[in-house]
Enzyme design. Structure first.
Site, PDB file in Angstrom:
ATOM      1  N   HIS A   9      85.933  70.603  -2.674  1.00  0.00           N
ATOM      2  CA  HIS A   9      85.662  70.408  -1.238  1.00  0.00           C
ATOM      3  C   HIS A   9      84.685  71.476  -0.736  1.00  0.00           C
ATOM      4  O   HIS A   9      83.677  71.164  -0.093  1.00  0.00           O
ATOM      5  CB  HIS A   9      86.994  70.475  -0.486  1.00  0.00           C
ATOM      6  CG  HIS A   9      86.895  70.382   1.002  1.00  0.00           C
ATOM      7  ND1 HIS A   9      87.312  69.278   1.725  1.00  0.00           N
ATOM      8  CD2 HIS A   9      86.442  71.264   1.925  1.00  0.00           C
ATOM      9  CE1 HIS A   9      87.102  69.489   3.012  1.00  0.00           C
ATOM     10  NE2 HIS A   9      86.585  70.698   3.170  1.00  0.00           N
ATOM     11  N   GLU A  10      84.979  72.731  -1.044  1.00  0.00           N
ATOM     12  CA  GLU A  10      84.130  73.825  -0.529  1.00  0.00           C
ATOM     13  C   GLU A  10      82.720  73.758  -1.130  1.00  0.00           C
ATOM     14  O   GLU A  10      81.727  73.932  -0.425  1.00  0.00           O
ATOM     15  CB  GLU A  10      84.768  75.183  -0.825  1.00  0.00           C
ATOM     16  CG  GLU A  10      86.107  75.434  -0.139  1.00  0.00           C
ATOM     17  CD  GLU A  10      86.098  75.122   1.340  1.00  0.00           C
ATOM     18  OE1 GLU A  10      85.052  75.293   1.988  1.00  0.00           O
ATOM     19  OE2 GLU A  10      87.128  74.670   1.857  1.00  0.00           O
ATOM     20  N   HIS A  33      80.569  71.218   0.557  1.00  0.00           N
ATOM     21  CA  HIS A  33      79.948  71.668   1.822  1.00  0.00           C
ATOM     22  C   HIS A  33      78.564  72.253   1.526  1.00  0.00           C
ATOM     23  O   HIS A  33      77.633  72.107   2.319  1.00  0.00           O
ATOM     24  CB  HIS A  33      80.811  72.724   2.516  1.00  0.00           C
ATOM     25  CG  HIS A  33      81.941  72.150   3.317  1.00  0.00           C
ATOM     26  ND1 HIS A  33      81.769  71.149   4.248  1.00  0.00           N
ATOM     27  CD2 HIS A  33      83.270  72.452   3.342  1.00  0.00           C
ATOM     28  CE1 HIS A  33      82.940  70.847   4.802  1.00  0.00           C
ATOM     29  NE2 HIS A  33      83.863  71.620   4.263  1.00  0.00           N
ATOM     30  N   TYR A  46      77.991  70.212  12.021  1.00  0.00           N
ATOM     31  CA  TYR A  46      79.443  70.377  11.892  1.00  0.00           C
ATOM     32  C   TYR A  46      80.144  70.170  13.244  1.00  0.00           C
ATOM     33  O   TYR A  46      80.797  71.065  13.782  1.00  0.00           O
ATOM     34  CB  TYR A  46      79.749  71.759  11.329  1.00  0.00           C
ATOM     35  CG  TYR A  46      81.091  71.837  10.625  1.00  0.00           C
ATOM     36  CD1 TYR A  46      81.361  71.067   9.506  1.00  0.00           C
ATOM     37  CD2 TYR A  46      82.087  72.672  11.094  1.00  0.00           C
ATOM     38  CE1 TYR A  46      82.578  71.134   8.871  1.00  0.00           C
ATOM     39  CE2 TYR A  46      83.310  72.750  10.468  1.00  0.00           C
ATOM     40  CZ  TYR A  46      83.550  71.980   9.349  1.00  0.00           C
ATOM     41  OH  TYR A  46      84.769  72.046   8.715  1.00  0.00           O
ATOM     42  N   GLU A  95      83.083  66.761   6.601  1.00  0.00           N
ATOM     43  CA  GLU A  95      84.418  66.976   6.031  1.00  0.00           C
ATOM     44  C   GLU A  95      84.786  65.852   5.052  1.00  0.00           C
ATOM     45  O   GLU A  95      85.374  66.095   4.001  1.00  0.00           O
ATOM     46  CB  GLU A  95      85.458  67.031   7.155  1.00  0.00           C
ATOM     47  CG  GLU A  95      85.596  68.407   7.777  1.00  0.00           C
ATOM     48  CD  GLU A  95      85.999  69.430   6.725  1.00  0.00           C
ATOM     49  OE1 GLU A  95      86.951  69.184   5.981  1.00  0.00           O
ATOM     50  OE2 GLU A  95      85.341  70.478   6.644  1.00  0.00           O
ATOM     51  N   ASP A 140      88.675  72.007  17.047  1.00  0.00           N
ATOM     52  CA  ASP A 140      88.270  71.762  15.666  1.00  0.00           C
ATOM     53  C   ASP A 140      86.882  71.105  15.620  1.00  0.00           C
ATOM     54  O   ASP A 140      86.665  70.141  14.901  1.00  0.00           O
ATOM     55  CB  ASP A 140      89.341  70.878  14.985  1.00  0.00           C
ATOM     56  CG  ASP A 140      89.065  70.611  13.515  1.00  0.00           C
ATOM     57  OD1 ASP A 140      88.449  71.477  12.874  1.00  0.00           O
ATOM     58  OD2 ASP A 140      89.467  69.534  13.026  1.00  0.00           O
ATOM     59  N   HIS A 182      88.300  67.767  11.156  1.00  0.00           N
ATOM     60  CA  HIS A 182      89.314  67.632  10.108  1.00  0.00           C
ATOM     61  C   HIS A 182      90.321  66.529  10.438  1.00  0.00           C
ATOM     62  O   HIS A 182      91.244  66.295   9.669  1.00  0.00           O
ATOM     63  CB  HIS A 182      90.077  68.942   9.904  1.00  0.00           C
ATOM     64  CG  HIS A 182      89.244  70.045   9.341  1.00  0.00           C
ATOM     65  ND1 HIS A 182      88.535  70.911  10.139  1.00  0.00           N
ATOM     66  CD2 HIS A 182      88.989  70.414   8.062  1.00  0.00           C
ATOM     67  CE1 HIS A 182      87.893  71.775   9.374  1.00  0.00           C
ATOM     68  NE2 HIS A 182      88.144  71.496   8.111  1.00  0.00           N
TER      69      HIS A 182
END
Lengths: 379, 106
Positions: A177-178, A181, A192, A201, A274, A279
């Site tokens: 996931h990271e 990005h 974002y 996301e 958020d 998310h």
């Protein structure tokens, strides 16, 4: 690129704030005025962030041999990145499990992108994969800082009975996931915030989940489609952070509350928190991808993953919304597998299952005014 | 500084789980309320801008909203995840811990 009327950038629209600032009570006026300035600041910040990738591009460290090179750093509970290098490419395993998880996870993520999609690292130019573990104290998070991955140890500073999170390297899909990005930063550059942020996301969850499936060679029916399985301690009533199979059902816990993800456009959540629910609303495209992958069957990374990769790399732009992602993934499926192919039909059906019609116009999510007023304490 | 209530909210993060708490400072143990006051003094909290610069959010990072109240006065500061100021780092860690304990009681 398609152009739709509604960008759904409805978080705190100025016209609404200005109306409250004019007609509200004294307290509401003050809050609206405060928020108008925040909106202007955020807009400037978004514009600045959109050019982050270009700023960083020339300074990204490159793998020495032009291929896979990982360095894992230990921040030793401090905040100064990257910390001390503790394991480099080819080094034997460390005694520190977080170091090894970051090393192995970034390696498998590199392999998926390279072997399946022909991509040489995050920037497709052999960028070195740097990861820092043991970031700060009691830091229950992981993030991509524009140049590297950063992982906290969860709630290691609390008594065992109060701990909710384990270390963030524990689940390989978090690592995928990271890193994704980073890929998004170099490709679609999705802003974002709001729907582009939720797509940012979403892409990270898709390829995070595919890294996990690729590692275990799981078919679509063998995969659990859970994001962050194993991250919660046994104190939490939940299977993971998110589920692509059934968004909204990953956890339901007296301390953490209930998984807030919707699985359908009718349940889209309007919130200023958020970054506009990035998310939260990612549950909708996440579930669409799950449906597409299940209909195609086999290994999800091969066909469904390829359609999404091409969509991320070649189709999406920084302000793309859900409707555009649906239309463009449908277009990509047609280009890859043929117009009217079973794969393209699966893409159409997958999006339809979450309330998005290919070539249609997604209804404006309801509740924007109510969410804004609630945020301002006016309703 | 004179402080009666602190409202704290953390959003974002990989998990996207909101953490929020509302403290009456007089309900806190003396050592904690003293530490809080010292950190707010060291930061000169009333003079901080509403949004701290240099803390723009990056993917999966946290955003914090801190409101300090004393009588009718209140001041709200939004900050990102990695403030350079050590006092702000300490304040965020302390508020995180307190918020977690606060939730545990309910």
């Amino acid at each position: 690129m398609h152009n739709h009327r509604h960008s759904l950038e409805c978080i705190l629209p100025e016209h609404m704030l200005e109306q409250i600032a004019t007609k509200g009570s004294d307290a509401q006026k003050q809050m609206a005025m405060d928020n108008i300035s925040v909106v202007y600041q955020l807009r400037a910040e978004r514009a600045m962030r959109a050019s982050l990738a270009d700023l960083f591009a020339p300074t990204m460290p490159r793998a020495a041999d032009g291929g896979k090179e990982r360095i894992i750093y230990d921040v030793k509970r401090g905040a100064s990145l990257p910390g001390t290098a503790v394991r480099r490419e080819g080094d034997p395993a460390s005694a520190d499990v977080a170091v090894n998880e970051a090393y192995d996870g970034s390696g498998i993520t590199y392999d998926l992108y390279k072997e399946v999609y022909g991509r040489n690292s995050i920037n497709n130019n052999a960028m070195r994969l740097d990861s820092s573990v043991h970031y700060r104290t009691g830091y229950d998070n992981a993030f991509w800082d524009g140049k590297q991955m950063v992982y906290g140890d969860g709630d290691e500073n609390l008594p065992a009975e109060d701990r909710l999170f384990n270390r963030f390297t524990i689940a390989i899909d978090i690592i995928g996931h990271e890193l994704t990005h980073g890929v998004t930063q170099f490709e679609a550059k999705l802003v974002y915030s709001q729907q582009p942020g939720a797509l940012n996301e979403h892409m990270s969850d898709v390829f995070g989940s595919l890294v996990k499936q690729y590692q275990s060679r799981q078919t679509t029916t063998e995969a659990d489609w859970i994001i962050g399985a194993g991250l919660f301690t046994p104190n939490v009533n939940g299977v993971g952070i998110r589920t692509m199979k059934a968004p909204g059902s990953a956890y339901d816990d007296p301390v953490l509350g209930k998984d807030p993800q919707p699985a359908h456009m009718k349940d889209y959540v309007n919130t200023p928190s958020d970054n506009g629910g990035v998310h939260i609303n990612s549950g909708i495209p996440n579930h669409a991808f799950y449906r597409v992958a299940m209909e195609i069957g086999g290994y999800a990374w091969e066909k469904a993953g390829m359609i999404w990769y091409v969509t991320l790399r070649d189709k999406l732009g920084e302000n793309s919304n859900f409707q555009q992602c649906a239309d463009l993934s449908h277009q990509a499926a047609g280009e890859l597998f043929g117009s009217g192919s079973l794969e393209q039909q699966a893409v159409k059906n997958g999006w339809s299952g979450v309330g998005i019609t290919i070539g249609g116009e997604t209804p404006e999510p309801k509740g924007c005014l109510e969410a804004t007023l609630r945020f301002l304490g006016a309703a | 500084m004179d402080v009666e209530r602190i409202k704290f909210e953390r959003t974002g993060g990989f998990a996207g789980i909101r953490l929020a708490a509302d403290f009456d400072v007089s309900d806190l143990p003396d050592d904690l309320s003293q530490t809080l006051r010292e950190l707010l003094d060291a930061l000169d909290f009333p003079e901080l801008p509403a949004k701290l610069t240099g803390n723009e959010s990056v993917p999966d990072s946290f955003t914090y909203i801190i409101t300090v109240e004393a009588g009718k006065w209140h001041h709200t500061v939004i900050t990102g995840d990695a403030p350079e100021d050590k006092n702000m780092q300490e304040l965020l860690e302390l508020l995180n811990r307190l918020a977690r304990k606060k939730i545990k009681k309910h």
